[in-house]
Design a protein around this motif. Structure first.
Motif, PDB file in Angstrom:
ATOM      1  N   LEU A  27       3.863  12.726  -3.853  1.00 57.78           N
ATOM      2  CA  LEU A  27       4.516  12.209  -2.649  1.00 57.78           C
ATOM      3  C   LEU A  27       3.728  11.024  -2.110  1.00 57.78           C
ATOM      4  O   LEU A  27       2.495  11.032  -2.163  1.00 57.78           O
ATOM      5  CB  LEU A  27       4.584  13.301  -1.565  1.00 57.78           C
ATOM      6  CG  LEU A  27       5.840  14.187  -1.551  1.00 57.78           C
ATOM      7  CD1 LEU A  27       5.921  15.022  -2.826  1.00 57.78           C
ATOM      8  CD2 LEU A  27       5.813  15.114  -0.345  1.00 57.78           C
ATOM      9  N   CYS A  28       4.456  10.045  -1.590  1.00 60.88           N
ATOM     10  CA  CYS A  28       3.786   8.902  -0.981  1.00 60.88           C
ATOM     11  C   CYS A  28       3.273   9.315   0.396  1.00 60.88           C
ATOM     12  O   CYS A  28       4.008   9.864   1.209  1.00 60.88           O
ATOM     13  CB  CYS A  28       4.734   7.719  -0.864  1.00 60.88           C
ATOM     14  SG  CYS A  28       3.886   6.256  -0.217  1.00 60.88           S
ATOM     15  N   LEU A  29       1.991   9.071   0.642  1.00 55.08           N
ATOM     16  CA  LEU A  29       1.376   9.517   1.894  1.00 55.08           C
ATOM     17  C   LEU A  29       1.075   8.364   2.847  1.00 55.08           C
ATOM     18  O   LEU A  29       0.329   8.534   3.806  1.00 55.08           O
ATOM     19  CB  LEU A  29       0.087  10.283   1.594  1.00 55.08           C
ATOM     20  CG  LEU A  29       0.282  11.614   0.854  1.00 55.08           C
ATOM     21  CD1 LEU A  29      -1.038  12.323   0.685  1.00 55.08           C
ATOM     22  CD2 LEU A  29       1.256  12.501   1.605  1.00 55.08           C
ATOM     23  N   GLU A  30       1.623   7.191   2.538  1.00 59.09           N
ATOM     24  CA  GLU A  30       1.423   6.087   3.480  1.00 59.09           C
ATOM     25  C   GLU A  30       2.755   5.388   3.686  1.00 59.09           C
ATOM     26  O   GLU A  30       3.435   5.037   2.713  1.00 59.09           O
ATOM     27  CB  GLU A  30       0.376   5.111   2.929  1.00 59.09           C
ATOM     28  CG  GLU A  30       0.105   3.990   3.915  1.00 59.09           C
ATOM     29  CD  GLU A  30      -1.206   3.272   3.617  1.00 59.09           C
ATOM     30  OE1 GLU A  30      -2.143   3.914   3.102  1.00 59.09           O
ATOM     31  OE2 GLU A  30      -1.256   2.064   3.902  1.00 59.09           O
ATOM     32  N   TYR A  31       3.102   5.173   4.943  1.00 59.00           N
ATOM     33  CA  TYR A  31       4.404   4.572   5.230  1.00 59.00           C
ATOM     34  C   TYR A  31       4.495   3.198   4.574  1.00 59.00           C
ATOM     35  O   TYR A  31       3.628   2.353   4.767  1.00 59.00           O
ATOM     36  CB  TYR A  31       4.621   4.447   6.737  1.00 59.00           C
ATOM     37  CG  TYR A  31       5.993   3.874   7.025  1.00 59.00           C
ATOM     38  CD1 TYR A  31       7.136   4.649   6.811  1.00 59.00           C
ATOM     39  CD2 TYR A  31       6.151   2.559   7.439  1.00 59.00           C
ATOM     40  CE1 TYR A  31       8.391   4.126   7.027  1.00 59.00           C
ATOM     41  CE2 TYR A  31       7.402   2.032   7.656  1.00 59.00           C
ATOM     42  CZ  TYR A  31       8.520   2.825   7.453  1.00 59.00           C
ATOM     43  OH  TYR A  31       9.764   2.295   7.648  1.00 59.00           O
ATOM     44  N   CYS A  32       5.554   3.016   3.755  1.00 51.67           N
ATOM     45  CA  CYS A  32       5.643   1.798   2.953  1.00 51.67           C
ATOM     46  C   CYS A  32       7.022   1.171   3.023  1.00 51.67           C
ATOM     47  O   CYS A  32       7.405   0.390   2.165  1.00 51.67           O
ATOM     48  CB  CYS A  32       5.269   2.098   1.511  1.00 51.67           C
ATOM     49  SG  CYS A  32       6.267   3.413   0.781  1.00 51.67           S
ATOM     50  N   GLY A  33       7.808   1.545   4.042  1.00 52.69           N
ATOM     51  CA  GLY A  33       9.119   0.924   4.196  1.00 52.69           C
ATOM     52  C   GLY A  33      10.220   1.952   4.335  1.00 52.69           C
ATOM     53  O   GLY A  33       9.960   3.155   4.420  1.00 52.69           O
ATOM     54  N   VAL A  84      12.453   3.526   2.611  1.00 51.92           N
ATOM     55  CA  VAL A  84      12.745   4.696   1.777  1.00 51.92           C
ATOM     56  C   VAL A  84      11.447   5.422   1.386  1.00 51.92           C
ATOM     57  O   VAL A  84      11.398   6.171   0.422  1.00 51.92           O
ATOM     58  CB  VAL A  84      13.583   4.283   0.538  1.00 51.92           C
ATOM     59  CG1 VAL A  84      14.257   5.502  -0.088  1.00 51.92           C
ATOM     60  CG2 VAL A  84      14.672   3.291   0.941  1.00 51.92           C
ATOM     61  N   HIS A  85      10.405   5.180   2.157  1.00 50.89           N
ATOM     62  CA  HIS A  85       9.097   5.830   1.945  1.00 50.89           C
ATOM     63  C   HIS A  85       9.230   7.328   1.687  1.00 50.89           C
ATOM     64  O   HIS A  85       8.603   7.879   0.791  1.00 50.89           O
ATOM     65  CB  HIS A  85       8.216   5.563   3.167  1.00 50.89           C
ATOM     66  CG  HIS A  85       7.160   6.572   3.418  1.00 50.89           C
ATOM     67  ND1 HIS A  85       6.007   6.636   2.670  1.00 50.89           N
ATOM     68  CD2 HIS A  85       7.090   7.591   4.314  1.00 50.89           C
ATOM     69  CE1 HIS A  85       5.269   7.651   3.110  1.00 50.89           C
ATOM     70  NE2 HIS A  85       5.902   8.235   4.090  1.00 50.89           N
ATOM     71  N   HIS A  86      10.072   7.985   2.489  1.00 49.60           N
ATOM     72  CA  HIS A  86      10.178   9.443   2.420  1.00 49.60           C
ATOM     73  C   HIS A  86      10.785   9.939   1.118  1.00 49.60           C
ATOM     74  O   HIS A  86      10.714  11.126   0.820  1.00 49.60           O
ATOM     75  CB  HIS A  86      10.996   9.954   3.613  1.00 49.60           C
ATOM     76  CG  HIS A  86      12.377   9.383   3.661  1.00 49.60           C
ATOM     77  ND1 HIS A  86      12.623   8.103   4.102  1.00 49.60           N
ATOM     78  CD2 HIS A  86      13.558   9.901   3.284  1.00 49.60           C
ATOM     79  CE1 HIS A  86      13.922   7.858   4.022  1.00 49.60           C
ATOM     80  NE2 HIS A  86      14.507   8.929   3.519  1.00 49.60           N
ATOM     81  N   ASN A 106       0.829  -1.204   0.000  1.00 44.39           N
ATOM     82  CA  ASN A 106       0.000   0.000   0.000  1.00 44.39           C
ATOM     83  C   ASN A 106       0.868   1.261   0.000  1.00 44.39           C
ATOM     84  O   ASN A 106       1.864   1.337   0.728  1.00 44.39           O
ATOM     85  CB  ASN A 106      -0.887   0.032   1.242  1.00 44.39           C
ATOM     86  CG  ASN A 106      -2.169  -0.747   1.034  1.00 44.39           C
ATOM     87  OD1 ASN A 106      -2.268  -1.593   0.142  1.00 44.39           O
ATOM     88  ND2 ASN A 106      -3.157  -0.456   1.855  1.00 44.39           N
ATOM     89  N   HIS A 107       0.467   2.213  -0.820  1.00 45.19           N
ATOM     90  CA  HIS A 107       1.094   3.530  -0.821  1.00 45.19           C
ATOM     91  C   HIS A 107      -0.014   4.573  -0.758  1.00 45.19           C
ATOM     92  O   HIS A 107      -1.198   4.235  -0.796  1.00 45.19           O
ATOM     93  CB  HIS A 107       1.907   3.748  -2.105  1.00 45.19           C
ATOM     94  CG  HIS A 107       2.997   2.747  -2.334  1.00 45.19           C
ATOM     95  ND1 HIS A 107       4.226   2.831  -1.735  1.00 45.19           N
ATOM     96  CD2 HIS A 107       3.031   1.625  -3.095  1.00 45.19           C
ATOM     97  CE1 HIS A 107       4.983   1.802  -2.124  1.00 45.19           C
ATOM     98  NE2 HIS A 107       4.285   1.055  -2.948  1.00 45.19           N
ATOM     99  N   GLY A 108       0.389   5.826  -0.651  1.00 44.27           N
ATOM    100  CA  GLY A 108      -0.573   6.922  -0.732  1.00 44.27           C
ATOM    101  C   GLY A 108      -0.145   7.853  -1.855  1.00 44.27           C
ATOM    102  O   GLY A 108       1.017   8.247  -1.926  1.00 44.27           O
TER     103      GLY A 108
END
Ligand code: CUA
Length: 171
Positions: free
Chosen positions: A149-155, A157-159, A110-112
């Motif tokens: 930008l990814c808005l859900e923590y996904c591991g 290097v999410h940021h 899952n990502h945002g």
């Protein structure tokens, strides 16, 4: 808008906190039965008022959602896929003034999907889930470089999961 929301939230918090403060500050006083009835009536009025206010705010603020994602005949379609940890968009450029439908899915977790303008303001966002295609429609009014930008923590290097596309002036 965010500033007004903050003020509004603080006002409502004060309203909610007031009865607690009243109870705490009058706890040591001996109240007459008539006074109890008066307090109870006031409390019921406050509760009814807050209920009505809460419903009104909910209805007014949620009315524009969910976004109408039906692809209109003229809409531009952008397929976006989220990966750990990057975005793949099948277009690097869309035109301002015509609706863009983002069809968003994930290749792994899952990502945002959050789209930001050049001022760093988030314009819209949607969930990115493996096995699903979520659609979100937006019409850009200003040409420029927009970021995803990814808005859900996904591991780990999410940021750094940041994508980019250009909005160009309509010709
Ligand atoms: Cu993808 Cu966080």
């Amino acid at each position: 808008m965010q500033y007004q929301l903050l003020i509004f939230t603080l006002a409502v918090m004060a309203l909610v906190a007031y009865p607690f403060w009243r109870v705490a500050s009058t706890a040591s006083q001996k109240a007459e039965p008539a006074a109890y009835a008066k307090v109870e009536r006031g409390r019921n009025i406050l509760l009814a008022g807050l209920t009505v206010l809460g419903l009104a705010v909910t209805v007014v603020t949620l009315r524009p959602w969910p976004h109408d994602a039906q692809a209109a005949g003229t809409a531009q379609i952008v397929k976006a896929v989220g990966y750990q940890w990057y975005w793949e968009l099948d277009k690097e450029e869309v035109a301002a003034g015509t609706p863009v439908v983002f069809e968003v899915s994930s290749a792994d977790v899952n990502h945002g999907f959050g789209v930001y303008d050049e001022d760093g303001t988030v314009l819209f966002q949607t969930q990115v889930m493996p096995g699903y295609v979520n659609k979100v429609k937006h019409t850009f009014t200003r040409p420029g470089t927009y970021r995803v930008l990814c808005l859900e923590y996904c591991g780990a290097v999410h940021h750094e999961m940041i994508g980019e596309f250009e909005v160009v002036a309509a010709n």
